[in-house]
Design a protein around this motif. Structure first.
Motif, PDB file in Angstrom:
ATOM      1  N   PRO A  69      67.350  16.605  15.560  1.00  0.00           N
ATOM      2  CA  PRO A  69      68.306  17.623  15.091  1.00  0.00           C
ATOM      3  C   PRO A  69      68.058  18.988  15.746  1.00  0.00           C
ATOM      4  O   PRO A  69      68.178  20.033  15.114  1.00  0.00           O
ATOM      5  N   PHE A  70      67.708  18.958  16.989  1.00  0.00           N
ATOM      6  CA  PHE A  70      67.348  20.132  17.782  1.00  0.00           C
ATOM      7  C   PHE A  70      68.440  21.196  17.716  1.00  0.00           C
ATOM      8  O   PHE A  70      69.615  20.908  17.881  1.00  0.00           O
ATOM      9  N   ARG A  71      68.050  22.465  17.492  1.00  0.00           N
ATOM     10  CA  ARG A  71      69.044  23.531  17.344  1.00  0.00           C
ATOM     11  C   ARG A  71      68.750  24.690  18.280  1.00  0.00           C
ATOM     12  O   ARG A  71      67.633  25.180  18.346  1.00  0.00           O
ATOM     13  N   LEU A  72      69.791  25.080  19.015  1.00  0.00           N
ATOM     14  CA  LEU A  72      69.737  26.258  19.880  1.00  0.00           C
ATOM     15  C   LEU A  72      70.969  27.099  19.574  1.00  0.00           C
ATOM     16  O   LEU A  72      72.030  26.560  19.255  1.00  0.00           O
ATOM     17  N   THR A  73      70.825  28.413  19.689  1.00  0.00           N
ATOM     18  CA  THR A  73      71.961  29.295  19.514  1.00  0.00           C
ATOM     19  C   THR A  73      72.006  30.268  20.682  1.00  0.00           C
ATOM     20  O   THR A  73      71.037  30.425  21.420  1.00  0.00           O
ATOM     21  N   ILE A  74      73.161  30.930  20.817  1.00  0.00           N
ATOM     22  CA  ILE A  74      73.359  31.923  21.875  1.00  0.00           C
ATOM     23  C   ILE A  74      73.681  33.244  21.207  1.00  0.00           C
ATOM     24  O   ILE A  74      74.452  33.306  20.253  1.00  0.00           O
ATOM     25  N   VAL A  82      72.669  24.983  26.698  1.00  0.00           N
ATOM     26  CA  VAL A  82      72.630  24.598  25.277  1.00  0.00           C
ATOM     27  C   VAL A  82      73.303  23.236  25.081  1.00  0.00           C
ATOM     28  O   VAL A  82      72.763  22.364  24.394  1.00  0.00           O
ATOM     29  N   GLN A  83      74.459  23.033  25.694  1.00  0.00           N
ATOM     30  CA  GLN A  83      75.173  21.761  25.543  1.00  0.00           C
ATOM     31  C   GLN A  83      74.363  20.590  26.086  1.00  0.00           C
ATOM     32  O   GLN A  83      74.271  19.539  25.435  1.00  0.00           O
ATOM     33  N   ILE A  84      73.771  20.757  27.253  1.00  0.00           N
ATOM     34  CA  ILE A  84      72.954  19.683  27.845  1.00  0.00           C
ATOM     35  C   ILE A  84      71.752  19.386  26.959  1.00  0.00           C
ATOM     36  O   ILE A  84      71.420  18.219  26.711  1.00  0.00           O
ATOM     37  N   SER A  85      71.104  20.434  26.451  1.00  0.00           N
ATOM     38  CA  SER A  85      69.929  20.258  25.583  1.00  0.00           C
ATOM     39  C   SER A  85      70.301  19.534  24.295  1.00  0.00           C
ATOM     40  O   SER A  85      69.596  18.613  23.864  1.00  0.00           O
ATOM     41  N   LYS A  86      71.404  19.944  23.680  1.00  0.00           N
ATOM     42  CA  LYS A  86      71.832  19.316  22.414  1.00  0.00           C
ATOM     43  C   LYS A  86      72.216  17.858  22.628  1.00  0.00           C
ATOM     44  O   LYS A  86      71.925  17.011  21.780  1.00  0.00           O
ATOM     45  N   GLU A  87      72.857  17.560  23.744  1.00  0.00           N
ATOM     46  CA  GLU A  87      73.252  16.175  24.032  1.00  0.00           C
ATOM     47  C   GLU A  87      72.017  15.305  24.229  1.00  0.00           C
ATOM     48  O   GLU A  87      71.938  14.193  23.708  1.00  0.00           O
ATOM     49  N   TYR A 106      70.862  34.417  30.228  1.00  0.00           N
ATOM     50  CA  TYR A 106      71.751  33.940  31.289  1.00  0.00           C
ATOM     51  C   TYR A 106      73.162  34.490  31.108  1.00  0.00           C
ATOM     52  O   TYR A 106      73.542  34.867  30.002  1.00  0.00           O
ATOM     53  N   PRO A 107      73.987  34.450  32.169  1.00  0.00           N
ATOM     54  CA  PRO A 107      75.415  34.703  31.981  1.00  0.00           C
ATOM     55  C   PRO A 107      75.967  33.662  30.995  1.00  0.00           C
ATOM     56  O   PRO A 107      75.410  32.557  30.871  1.00  0.00           O
ATOM     57  N   TYR A 108      77.055  33.992  30.327  1.00  0.00           N
ATOM     58  CA  TYR A 108      77.578  33.165  29.240  1.00  0.00           C
ATOM     59  C   TYR A 108      77.749  31.693  29.621  1.00  0.00           C
ATOM     60  O   TYR A 108      77.274  30.808  28.900  1.00  0.00           O
ATOM     61  N   ASP A 109      78.430  31.410  30.720  1.00  0.00           N
ATOM     62  CA  ASP A 109      78.708  30.016  31.093  1.00  0.00           C
ATOM     63  C   ASP A 109      77.434  29.210  31.303  1.00  0.00           C
ATOM     64  O   ASP A 109      77.357  28.044  30.907  1.00  0.00           O
ATOM     65  N   ILE A 110      76.447  29.822  31.905  1.00  0.00           N
ATOM     66  CA  ILE A 110      75.177  29.125  32.143  1.00  0.00           C
ATOM     67  C   ILE A 110      74.453  28.889  30.820  1.00  0.00           C
ATOM     68  O   ILE A 110      73.928  27.801  30.575  1.00  0.00           O
ATOM     69  N   ALA A 111      74.444  29.891  29.945  1.00  0.00           N
ATOM     70  CA  ALA A 111      73.801  29.741  28.630  1.00  0.00           C
ATOM     71  C   ALA A 111      74.441  28.601  27.845  1.00  0.00           C
ATOM     72  O   ALA A 111      73.748  27.741  27.294  1.00  0.00           O
ATOM     73  N   VAL A 112      75.764  28.574  27.813  1.00  0.00           N
ATOM     74  CA  VAL A 112      76.486  27.524  27.073  1.00  0.00           C
ATOM     75  C   VAL A 112      76.188  26.150  27.660  1.00  0.00           C
ATOM     76  O   VAL A 112      75.938  25.189  26.925  1.00  0.00           O
ATOM     77  N   THR A 113      76.180  26.050  28.965  1.00  0.00           N
ATOM     78  CA  THR A 113      75.911  24.764  29.616  1.00  0.00           C
ATOM     79  C   THR A 113      74.507  24.264  29.294  1.00  0.00           C
ATOM     80  O   THR A 113      74.318  23.087  28.957  1.00  0.00           O
ATOM     81  N   ILE A 147      62.418  19.665  27.465  1.00  0.00           N
ATOM     82  CA  ILE A 147      63.678  20.416  27.583  1.00  0.00           C
ATOM     83  C   ILE A 147      63.432  21.729  28.318  1.00  0.00           C
ATOM     84  O   ILE A 147      64.208  22.120  29.204  1.00  0.00           O
ATOM     85  N   LEU A 148      62.368  22.419  27.949  1.00  0.00           N
ATOM     86  CA  LEU A 148      62.061  23.704  28.581  1.00  0.00           C
ATOM     87  C   LEU A 148      61.777  23.553  30.072  1.00  0.00           C
ATOM     88  O   LEU A 148      62.157  24.408  30.878  1.00  0.00           O
ATOM     89  N   ILE A 149      61.147  22.467  30.453  1.00  0.00           N
ATOM     90  CA  ILE A 149      60.844  22.225  31.873  1.00  0.00           C
ATOM     91  C   ILE A 149      62.091  21.745  32.621  1.00  0.00           C
ATOM     92  O   ILE A 149      62.450  22.293  33.662  1.00  0.00           O
ATOM     93  N   ASP A 150      62.762  20.733  32.079  1.00  0.00           N
ATOM     94  CA  ASP A 150      63.880  20.096  32.788  1.00  0.00           C
ATOM     95  C   ASP A 150      65.146  20.949  32.833  1.00  0.00           C
ATOM     96  O   ASP A 150      65.818  21.005  33.867  1.00  0.00           O
TER      97      ASP A 150
END
Length: 99
Positions: free
Chosen positions: A91-96, A78-83, A69-76, A39-42
Motif C-alpha cells: 500500500p505504498f504511498r507517495l504524494t506531490i 509517482v505513477q510508476i512507483s505506485k504501479e 522535479y518538474p510536474y510531469d516528471i514528478a507525476v510519472t 524504488i529509490l534506486i530504480d
C-alpha cells in the motif's frame, strides 16, 4: 544598406524555469524497507547509500522528500512507483507538493 523609415522592434522574451514539485514518500506498516530502497534506486536514481538514508528517514519520521522535479516528471515517477507497489501487493504511498 538601410531602408528609410525602418522600424526596429525590441522583443522581450521572458523565459521562466518550470515550477518544481517535491515527491514525498510516506511510511506504512506493510511496505518492506528493501522495496522502498529498490524504488529509490530504480525510479528516483539514488545511489545505495542515499536510498538507504532516505528509507530510514521515511521509516523514522513518517515521511520524507525523495526528490524535486518538474510536474510531469514528478507525476510519472509517482505513477510508476505506485504501479510497481500495487503489483508487489504493497500500500505504498507517495504524494506531490508544490515547492
Amino acid at each position: 544598406m538601410s531602408v528609410q523609415g525602418e522600424i526596429k522592434e525590441k522583443i522581450k522574451i521572458n523565459i521562466q524555469e518550470p515550477k518544481h514539485y517535491r515527491v514525498i514518500m510516506h511510511n506504512d506498516d506493510f511496505t518492506t524497507m528493501d522495496f522502498v530502497v529498490e524504488i529509490l534506486i530504480d525510479i528516483f536514481h539514488k545511489d545505495d547509500a542515499e536510498a538507504e538514508r532516505l528509507m530510514l528517514l521515511v521509516h523514522e519520521s513518517g515521511k520524507a522528500v525523495v526528490g524535486t522535479y518538474p510536474y510531469d516528471i514528478a507525476v510519472t515517477k509517482v505513477q510508476i512507483s505506485k504501479e510497481r507497489a500495487k503489483q508487489a501487493g504493497f500500500p505504498f504511498r507517495l504524494t506531490i507538493q508544490e515547492g
